[in-house]
Design an enzyme around this catalytic site. Structure first.
Site, mmCIF file in Angstrom:
data_model
loop_
_atom_site.group_PDB
_atom_site.id
_atom_site.type_symbol
_atom_site.label_atom_id
_atom_site.label_comp_id
_atom_site.label_asym_id
_atom_site.label_seq_id
_atom_site.Cartn_x
_atom_site.Cartn_y
_atom_site.Cartn_z
ATOM 1 C CG HIS A 37 -1.867 -1.059 1.365
ATOM 2 N ND1 HIS A 37 -1.788 -2.034 2.322
ATOM 3 C CD2 HIS A 37 -2.962 -1.338 0.629
ATOM 4 C CE1 HIS A 37 -2.794 -2.877 2.186
ATOM 5 N NE2 HIS A 37 -3.530 -2.482 1.168
ATOM 6 C CD GLN A 61 -13.475 -6.343 -2.242
ATOM 7 O OE1 GLN A 61 -13.757 -5.204 -2.603
ATOM 8 N NE2 GLN A 61 -12.221 -6.786 -2.269
ATOM 9 C CE LYS A 149 -1.338 -9.400 -2.700
ATOM 10 N NZ LYS A 149 -2.605 -10.154 -2.776
ATOM 11 C CD GLN A 153 -8.475 -5.427 -6.773
ATOM 12 O OE1 GLN A 153 -9.266 -5.976 -6.026
ATOM 13 N NE2 GLN A 153 -7.489 -4.695 -6.306
ATOM 14 C CB VAL A 176 5.930 -4.651 -2.272
ATOM 15 C CG1 VAL A 176 7.053 -4.497 -1.258
ATOM 16 C CG2 VAL A 176 5.690 -3.331 -2.999
HETATM 17 O O1 PAF Z 1 -7.464 -4.534 -3.481
HETATM 18 C C1 PAF Z 1 -8.225 -4.121 -2.581
HETATM 19 O O2 PAF Z 1 -7.790 -3.763 -1.479
HETATM 20 C C2 PAF Z 1 -9.712 -4.070 -2.843
HETATM 21 O O3 PAF Z 1 -10.141 -5.121 -3.639
HETATM 22 C C3 PAF Z 1 -10.186 -2.717 -3.404
HETATM 23 C C4 PAF Z 1 -9.581 -2.426 -4.768
HETATM 24 C C5 PAF Z 1 -9.825 -1.599 -2.442
HETATM 25 C C6 PAF Z 1 -11.714 -2.718 -3.567
HETATM 26 O O4 PAF Z 1 -12.353 -2.952 -2.354
#
Ligand code: PAF
Length: 282
Positions: A37, A61, A149, A153, A176
């Site tokens: 992050h 999700q 990673k 998505q 990372v």
């Molecule tokens: O990768 C993530 O942390 C999540 O899937 C995201 C993109 C923030 C959507 O909730």
């Protein structure tokens, strides 16, 4: 650093930033920050006037029985880290504000999300693309930052941006890794010490594919069998899938192509880890 909870308030704030001519970089997250992050935040900081991080553990999700309840959460720690990363604004909405009573509209990227992780998590990507679209609409960022990673998505997000003519750039940054190659993930903290040690087989298997392609192997099945054998030799690892696929469509390839994505998902107890490498021919 400012923290905003209400969707309407972040919408107003971003509208006025845009009117002032500021560029906005968005890092969408579910919190429990780690170096992955922070690398996204640093890049966003370097490329935009204003950096916004969203922290929202998105219930839609996660399927029933998945780890929504136990997903790692550390809001205070995250805010401190965001402040140190010189983030300007953190958006932390509640589930009730994002999905009020009566909510019934979803964004579904239909093809890219079918295979790989979509096969064992059929509702997952619809939840991701729905929340990401809502964040894009509220924040109207110029750029949004994702990690490699979660390759499937990011491919689904790129597709939705193109298909819905959204006016923002998706920036994909490298995975990372820990010193032994394990991709850093919020879920790694759940691994027991012996599972953590065993988990380096994901990267070992991907690197093997890279080496075999590099040294001239051109039969996809041979490479996949060898990748599978690496995982199966580790007693704590349970293979979910391993694939070589087209990096755009994510369709499986039975012939070696250039470039090509090697990708896999492996379970250790209740923890499911994913990883991938983009392979190019020498
Ligand atoms: O990768 C993530 O942390 C999540 O899937 C995201 C993109 C923030 C959507 O909730």
């Amino acid at each position: 650093m400012q923290t905003i909870h209400e969707p309407s308030a972040i919408g107003r704030r971003c509208e006025s930033l845009r009117r002032e001519g500021k560029t906005i970089g968005l890092v969408p997250t579910m919190g429990a920050f780690h170096e992955g992050h922070l690398s996204l935040m640093r890049r966003a900081r370097a490329e935009n006037d204003v950096v916004i991080v969203s922290i929202f553990v998105n219930p839609i999700q996660f399927a029933r029985g998945e780890d929504f309840e136990s997903y790692p959460r550390d809001l205070q720690g995250d805010l401190a880290q965001a402040e140190r990363a010189e983030v300007d604004l953190v958006f932390t909405p509640s589930a009730e504000e994002i999905y009020p009573d009566g909510f019934q509209t979803y964004v579904d990227v239909t093809e890219i999300t079918k295979g790989l992780c979509g096969a064992s998590r059929p509702e997952h990507f619809r939840g991701v693309t729905t929340i990401v679209t809502k964040l894009f609409n509220l924040i109207r960022a110029h750029r949004a930052y994702f990690g490699q990673k979660d390759y499937q998505q990011s491919a689904a997000v790129r597709r939705l941006v193109a298909d819905l003519n959204l006016d923002l750039e998706i920036v994909l940054l490298p995975t990372v890794r820990e010193a032994d190659g394990l991709a850093i993930s919020s879920r790694n903290v759940r691994l027991a010490p012996e599972e953590r040690q065993a988990a380096c087989v994901l990267y070992t298997s991907l690197r093997l594919a890279e080496e075999r392609v590099g040294s001239g192997e051109r039969d996809a099945k041979t490479i996949l069998d060898e990748m599978r054998s690496v995982i199966e030799a580790e007693p704590l690892a349970h293979l979910d899938y391993v694939a070589l696929c087209d990096p755009e469509t994510l369709k499986p390839l039975d012939r070696i192509e250039d470039p090509m994505l090697a990708v896999l998902a492996v379970r250790f107890g209740k923890t499911r880890l994913i990883d991938n490498l983009l392979l190019t021919l020498p």
